[in-house]
Each structure stands twice: as C-alpha cells, then as structure tokens.
Motif scaffolding. Structure first.
Motif, PDB file in Angstrom:
ATOM      1  N   VAL A  97      36.519  45.687  31.313  1.00  0.00           N
ATOM      2  CA  VAL A  97      35.496  46.953  30.971  1.00  0.00           C
ATOM      3  C   VAL A  97      34.901  47.374  32.258  1.00  0.00           C
ATOM      4  CG1 VAL A  97      33.564  47.243  29.450  1.00  0.00           C
ATOM      5  CG2 VAL A  97      35.517  45.663  28.626  1.00  0.00           C
ATOM      6  N   LEU A  98      34.299  46.331  32.997  1.00  0.00           N
ATOM      7  CA  LEU A  98      33.506  46.675  34.118  1.00  0.00           C
ATOM      8  C   LEU A  98      34.518  47.223  35.194  1.00  0.00           C
ATOM      9  CD1 LEU A  98      30.516  44.103  33.859  1.00  0.00           C
ATOM     10  CD2 LEU A  98      30.432  46.655  33.110  1.00  0.00           C
ATOM     11  N   GLY A  99      35.566  46.662  35.138  1.00  0.00           N
ATOM     12  CA  GLY A  99      36.436  46.893  36.232  1.00  0.00           C
ATOM     13  C   GLY A  99      35.861  46.570  37.739  1.00  0.00           C
ATOM     14  N   VAL A 100      35.444  45.196  37.759  1.00  0.00           N
ATOM     15  CA  VAL A 100      34.810  44.859  38.998  1.00  0.00           C
ATOM     16  C   VAL A 100      36.011  44.577  40.079  1.00  0.00           C
ATOM     17  CG1 VAL A 100      33.083  43.365  38.214  1.00  0.00           C
ATOM     18  CG2 VAL A 100      35.207  42.411  38.395  1.00  0.00           C
ATOM     19  N   SER A 101      35.782  44.914  41.621  1.00  0.00           N
ATOM     20  CA  SER A 101      36.601  44.888  42.449  1.00  0.00           C
ATOM     21  C   SER A 101      36.709  43.237  42.892  1.00  0.00           C
ATOM     22  CB  SER A 101      36.405  45.694  43.576  1.00  0.00           C
ATOM     23  OG  SER A 101      36.265  47.161  42.970  1.00  0.00           O
ATOM     24  N   HIS A 102      35.806  42.788  42.915  1.00  0.00           N
ATOM     25  CA  HIS A 102      35.907  41.294  43.623  1.00  0.00           C
ATOM     26  C   HIS A 102      35.206  40.290  42.690  1.00  0.00           C
ATOM     27  CE1 HIS A 102      36.366  43.231  47.581  1.00  0.00           C
ATOM     28  NE2 HIS A 102      35.758  44.101  47.136  1.00  0.00           N
ATOM     29  N   ILE A 103      35.732  39.275  42.574  1.00  0.00           N
ATOM     30  CA  ILE A 103      35.532  37.913  41.796  1.00  0.00           C
ATOM     31  C   ILE A 103      35.225  36.894  42.978  1.00  0.00           C
ATOM     32  CG2 ILE A 103      35.741  36.271  40.217  1.00  0.00           C
ATOM     33  CD1 ILE A 103      37.169  38.264  38.550  1.00  0.00           C
ATOM     34  N   VAL A 104      34.263  36.366  42.939  1.00  0.00           N
ATOM     35  CA  VAL A 104      33.659  35.465  43.998  1.00  0.00           C
ATOM     36  C   VAL A 104      33.453  33.904  43.090  1.00  0.00           C
ATOM     37  CG1 VAL A 104      32.145  34.748  45.978  1.00  0.00           C
ATOM     38  CG2 VAL A 104      32.624  37.099  45.466  1.00  0.00           C
ATOM     39  N   ASN A 174      42.719  28.732  38.555  1.00  0.00           N
ATOM     40  CA  ASN A 174      42.665  28.903  36.732  1.00  0.00           C
ATOM     41  C   ASN A 174      42.180  30.380  36.695  1.00  0.00           C
ATOM     42  OD1 ASN A 174      42.964  26.218  36.166  1.00  0.00           O
ATOM     43  ND2 ASN A 174      40.861  25.766  36.026  1.00  0.00           N
ATOM     44  N   LEU A 175      41.613  31.309  37.466  1.00  0.00           N
ATOM     45  CA  LEU A 175      41.418  32.587  37.502  1.00  0.00           C
ATOM     46  C   LEU A 175      42.719  33.434  37.082  1.00  0.00           C
ATOM     47  CD1 LEU A 175      38.897  33.622  39.803  1.00  0.00           C
ATOM     48  CD2 LEU A 175      38.829  34.081  37.501  1.00  0.00           C
ATOM     49  N   LEU A 176      43.758  32.835  37.867  1.00  0.00           N
ATOM     50  CA  LEU A 176      45.197  33.341  37.903  1.00  0.00           C
ATOM     51  C   LEU A 176      45.983  33.123  36.778  1.00  0.00           C
ATOM     52  CD1 LEU A 176      46.219  33.172  41.667  1.00  0.00           C
ATOM     53  CD2 LEU A 176      45.424  35.058  40.505  1.00  0.00           C
ATOM     54  N   THR A 177      45.373  32.237  35.872  1.00  0.00           N
ATOM     55  CA  THR A 177      46.125  32.089  34.620  1.00  0.00           C
ATOM     56  C   THR A 177      45.925  32.925  33.499  1.00  0.00           C
ATOM     57  OG1 THR A 177      44.263  30.476  33.615  1.00  0.00           O
ATOM     58  CG2 THR A 177      46.065  29.424  35.252  1.00  0.00           C
ATOM     59  N   PHE A 178      44.834  33.866  33.853  1.00  0.00           N
ATOM     60  CA  PHE A 178      44.625  34.764  32.923  1.00  0.00           C
ATOM     61  C   PHE A 178      45.391  36.030  33.334  1.00  0.00           C
ATOM     62  CE2 PHE A 178      40.774  32.154  33.187  1.00  0.00           C
ATOM     63  CZ  PHE A 178      40.242  32.160  31.635  1.00  0.00           C
ATOM     64  N   ALA A 184      45.463  42.567  37.705  1.00  0.00           N
ATOM     65  CA  ALA A 184      44.492  43.359  38.471  1.00  0.00           C
ATOM     66  C   ALA A 184      44.758  42.846  39.686  1.00  0.00           C
ATOM     67  CB  ALA A 184      43.290  42.970  37.852  1.00  0.00           C
ATOM     68  N   VAL A 185      45.037  41.586  40.254  1.00  0.00           N
ATOM     69  CA  VAL A 185      45.188  41.254  41.724  1.00  0.00           C
ATOM     70  C   VAL A 185      46.665  41.747  42.133  1.00  0.00           C
ATOM     71  CG1 VAL A 185      45.691  38.998  43.019  1.00  0.00           C
ATOM     72  CG2 VAL A 185      43.990  39.181  41.274  1.00  0.00           C
ATOM     73  N   GLU A 186      47.680  41.699  41.323  1.00  0.00           N
ATOM     74  CA  GLU A 186      48.834  42.115  41.958  1.00  0.00           C
ATOM     75  C   GLU A 186      49.017  43.605  42.245  1.00  0.00           C
ATOM     76  OE1 GLU A 186      51.684  40.692  38.949  1.00  0.00           O
ATOM     77  OE2 GLU A 186      51.540  38.750  39.718  1.00  0.00           O
ATOM     78  N   VAL A 191      40.316  41.633  44.081  1.00  0.00           N
ATOM     79  CA  VAL A 191      40.594  40.766  45.118  1.00  0.00           C
ATOM     80  C   VAL A 191      39.700  39.450  44.711  1.00  0.00           C
ATOM     81  CG1 VAL A 191      40.336  39.989  47.548  1.00  0.00           C
ATOM     82  CG2 VAL A 191      40.883  42.394  46.826  1.00  0.00           C
ATOM     83  N   LEU A 192      40.243  38.188  44.529  1.00  0.00           N
ATOM     84  CA  LEU A 192      39.540  36.975  44.491  1.00  0.00           C
ATOM     85  C   LEU A 192      39.105  36.308  45.837  1.00  0.00           C
ATOM     86  CD1 LEU A 192      41.923  35.555  41.869  1.00  0.00           C
ATOM     87  CD2 LEU A 192      40.053  36.976  41.589  1.00  0.00           C
ATOM     88  N   HIS A 193      37.952  35.485  45.632  1.00  0.00           N
ATOM     89  CA  HIS A 193      37.327  34.937  46.726  1.00  0.00           C
ATOM     90  C   HIS A 193      36.907  33.426  46.564  1.00  0.00           C
ATOM     91  CE1 HIS A 193      37.180  39.060  48.671  1.00  0.00           C
ATOM     92  NE2 HIS A 193      36.755  39.491  47.543  1.00  0.00           N
ATOM     93  N   GLY A 194      36.622  32.647  47.244  1.00  0.00           N
ATOM     94  CA  GLY A 194      36.135  31.376  47.203  1.00  0.00           C
ATOM     95  C   GLY A 194      35.324  31.041  48.358  1.00  0.00           C
TER      96      GLY A 194
END
Length: 217
Positions: A97-104, A174-178, A184-186, A191-194
């Motif tokens: 819905v929000l279309g965020v560009s990054h998840i941290v 686990n994020l990548l199991t959704f 969206a990543v592919e 982009v995912l960050h830790g």
C-alpha cells in the motif's frame, strides 16, 4: 472498563509542551499530513526496548518512517493461518500500500528478548518453557539463530551479542519468505537492511550481505 483511567499528569504535561512547541511550530506540515496521507520512504522494524529509538537516531520527522516495534525486533516467517500477525500485516501494508523503498531491521545490545530466547534454547530458565507465556512462543522465531552461535567461543555476553546480530539476520531471511517482499526486492523496488546498535557507545553496525558481516557505519 471502569478500571481504565485518564493519562497520568506527567504525560499530559509533556503533551501540552509538544502542542505548544513542536506541533505549533509545524502546524502547516501536520495539516498537510492529515490531508494528503503518509508517504514514508522507509520502514523500521525495531525492538520495544525503551532505550532504542530509530526516529531519534535517524532524526526522523512525522511522516518519515513507518514503524513496527515488537519484542526482539523479529519478523516471523510468512504463514497464512488463523493466528493474528500484527508484524506481518504491517509489512504487507508497508510494501503493497505505502510502497516503501527500504525496510530496516534494527537490533540492539542488551536485548532482553534475545536473552530470553538464549536461556530457553539453553534450557536454563523454566519460565520460558510455559505454554502460557506469550514471550516464550514469540521468541521461538529466533531459535534458528541460536543454532549458528551455540558452539562459538566466548562468555555469555559475547554469545548474546552474536545472537542479537543473528536475530537481525533471521528476520531478514524471514522477510524474503513473503512473496510480495521477494518480488519487490527482485524488481528493484525495495531494499532490505539490517543494523545493530550499541546502546552505550552510540555505534551502529550495518549488515553487509556480500561479506555476511556487520560493519560499523
């Protein structure tokens, strides 16, 4: 519900100060947010710990970050069933819905949730074995990370620090199991960050997937 009370005075006083300063000085921006909705670029999944505040650390303003806080900053694996999944629902909303560009994913030092999982996996605290404990059930999400640190050298403090970082990696995995996250990543939309924060020193370490290590920012 008769036991529910109004806010304590110390919170009411802080609210009054916020209204007379921050809100008053930025009234136009708050009006814009109310009228046009939120469009955050980043989502933070962090711990409930009161000592860790991603908004303060990254100088966030209202509307900047979509936030989820839970015990030990965990993301459960994707699983559609009858159980309630507040974190999963928030991730879905942020991406679709929000279309965020990054998840941290933001872990931290001295995490009580990680310590509880460590004790449970070590079998040294019967409290976490109770089926009636919500914490005990929740921290099972972190158990795969224990398998990666259980044989490492070092004292308890060093092992817990390593486990906290593994917790960040477990949540990223686990994020990548959704399916919608992976897509969206592919497609380059997300982009995912830790990161892992040291509360006492203020240092921040970011996970580098190419070297599978945490490097100081």
């Amino acid at each position: 519900m008769h036991r529910v009370r109004v806010l304590p005075k110390y919170l009411s006083k802080r609210l009054d100060r916020w209204r007379s300063t921050t809100f008053s000085e930025n009234r136009e921006w708050f009006s814009h947010l109310a009228s046009h909705g939120q469009h955050p670029r980043a989502m933070f999944i962090s711990c409930c710990d009161s000592r860790v505040d991603p908004v303060a650390m990254f100088e966030g303003e209202p509307g900047d970050f979509f936030l989820v806080r839970n015990v030990a900053n965990l993301v459960p694996p994707c699983a559609v069933n009858r159980e309630l999944h507040g974190t999963s629902a928030a991730i879905e909303y942020a991406v679709l819905v929000l279309g965020v560009s990054h998840i941290v994913i933001m872990g931290h030092s001295g995490c009580g949730g990680v310590a509880a999982c460590y004790d449970k996996c070590e079998g040294v605290n019967a409290e976490w074995e109770k089926n009636t404990s919500f914490i005990s059930q929740w921290i099972e999400v972190l158990a795969p990370g224990y398998e990666r640190i259980k044989d490492m050298d070092g004292d308890r403090s060093e092992r817990l620090s390593a486990f906290e970082k593994e917790g960040v990696k477990v949540s990223l995995e686990n994020l990548l199991t959704f399916p919608f996250v992976r897509a969206a990543v592919e497609e380059g939309r997300l982009v995912l960050h830790g990161v892992w924060a040291d509360i006492g020193s203020g240092a921040l370490f970011a996970y580098d997937g190419s070297t599978e290590s945490f490097v100081e920012v």
